[in-house]
Design an enzyme around this catalytic site. Sequence first.
Site, PDB file in Angstrom:
ATOM      1  CG  ASP A   1       0.099   1.942  -2.206  1.00 34.15           C
ATOM      2  OD1 ASP A   1      -0.317   0.991  -1.520  1.00 34.15           O
ATOM      3  OD2 ASP A   1       1.276   2.354  -2.138  1.00 34.15           O
ATOM      4  CB  CYS A   2      -1.561  -2.885  -3.049  1.00 37.65           C
ATOM      5  SG  CYS A   2       0.051  -2.646  -2.271  1.00 37.65           S
TER       6      CYS A   2
END
Length: 735
Positions: A464-465
């Site tokens: 997700d980063c």
Amino acid sequence: MARCREKKSIGHLLNEKDLQTVDPRTDPTRWRLLDERGRQTWHYLQSDQELKQWPQSIADRYFLNLPTGLPSLPKAHTPLHSAQNAITYFSQLQLPPGNWGCEYGGPLFLLPGLVIAWYVTKTPVPEYISIEIRRYLFARQNPVDGGWGLHIEGESSVFGTAMNYVTLRLLGASEEDSRIIHARGKLHQLGGAVNGPHWAKFWLSVLGCMEPEAVNPVPPDLWLLPDWVPIAPWRWWIHMRQVYLPMSYIVSKGFRCPLTPLTRQLREELYTQPYASINFASHRNSISSADNYHPKSMFLNFVNRLLVGIWNPYLRTDFIRRRAEQWTWDLIRHENENTDFSSLAPVNGPMNFLASYIHDGPDSYSVERHRQRMHDFLWVKDEGMLMNGTNGVQTWDTALLVQAVVAAGLAEDPQWRPMLIKALEFLDDQQIREDCREQDVCYRQRRKGAWAFSTREQGYTVSDCTSEALKSVLLLQRLPGFPKLVSDERIKDAIDTLLTMQNASGGFASYEPIRGSQYLEYLNAAEVFGRIMIEYDYPECTTAVVTALSLFSRHHDTSYRKAEIEKTISRAVAWILKDQRKDGSWYGSWGICFTYAGMFALESLASVGRNYSNDARVALACKFFLDRQMADGGWGESYKSCTDGVYTPHEKSQVVQTCWVIIALLEAGYPDREPIEKAVRMVMGRQMEDGSWMQEAIEGIFNKSCMISYPNYKFIFPIKALGMFAKRFGDVEIQ
């Protein structure tokens, strides 16, 4: 057996009389945060000359809760004006490299590992650090029962109380301090330190305050198993295997710090009976009910009995031991090199520090570098010094802020362009450009083109980063007036990495695809955490990847790996729908809880055209939220939702969670303006005159049971929610 010499200088900073009256504190005007390409370390200036050369910044004063000098702003009467006031304030907190910083606190089991590692490695602890750690731990002591919990909002436990008691004593707190007496009483009420979980027993054994027979086995021999074996450690979740890797090495080496006068005294303080009378072997499985969130399985207890009774005494030869220790050390060395000694996180960091001390010696480069890196985890605030849950949230918060400003329709405002260009420069700098050395040997996920949660140096791919940073880069670089810093080739590197991370289910996990079976949870020895042995699918991570791939394929490059991207998105959306509960909700694993996950899930469904008007599943999700709206228009969810798995309302509505729901309803295309406007009114009503919001309840979660703080969320998500409302319904005056 490895040994350490008695440390004579640590702690004992003030006499007992002083400790029992007014706690000392350092001069807050002398603290400075240094941000070097995202690496954040706090420094205490000793001389007046240093003070003149390094003035305290607005951000420094904000973090320390000192007057910032920022002016009051004209009262906002419209959502967009409120969002602009928030950006006006938050932009002043941007750090020189372009990122934002904050405390990432909450867990109360991190500082003890560091302080014990300092003690047994004879690391000098400056007086100003000892003072501020003591201040923080006393500030977070439960005022009613005197204990500490797993996290700052948790109930007192043996893990929290025993470990923080030891930390305070090592840093000079007197056993006669009334607060220490109170804590000791709570610890004894819970049965004493013998009732601590596995990680507590490990550290107490290292310190010499518990016999090693009380610690359940941590065999490094597991690392010698062939990779095809279902329980091989490379299949475990990255945090679990990187904790048990150095832990197993340290235990196998038999490291224990020899007794000092202080640790002799602690032996008598931590237990309800004389130390010499305790049968420690009988307490391997003793644990307080306050700590036993995930009880050990019958299978794990059986395995432990085999290891203790048969494997270790009869079958584990010196050859096996030497091979296991050498291989685990090689993997620790890889971790040191691939992170430049910053380590994955502050649990394995002090353990890697100690392992390096054992293997390389006290004067080695590795030990000195670890000593330096430990400061990356420390954070100073008005309450004192805490230990962050990682070395920061730099990339994550910066990416989310960029998207908030874009979603609010304010990115093309010339006023905010310098701020956003600096953020883009930071994201450009933090993209990881190369894979790990000997990536397959050390079981690391591909990382070329990825972004980490914190910094490039930390170097761990997170799905997700990577996705949120990629979206931020794509969104800014397509706007007029913004430089194109991240090349097409590097953007494709990020896409290539994301496409390696989808699970067989269609969902996405955090650091790497799922490698093992859920049956591995039968080997969960941590006791205080759930869902910790392997990776899992998460609606938050899955949404981030879906929306990043969608943005790339629709607006950046419509042909690159088109078929694979379309298939990946289709399978991911199918998993998100499958993960939805019958009541319309999703369980969140990284924020509290159903509120957080629902926002992400509805964003992913909106990205593929599924909304309130055309999809009954989306309508059901909206109903779930609307049924839980509070009287003041907001939403508030307790962290108990995470631990219990059932939506549990907070006693008071929360600004951040309310904004999550506003965003969710707007993403879903919910048609009725009235409940959303009521929520906007609540958010605007709590905004301060300077454009900020007060800190409310804790926002984050990991492993079902431990809460963690994301204080920048109180800027990021109101900016996004208020701006999205204005774009949807107009920038109307809110009465």
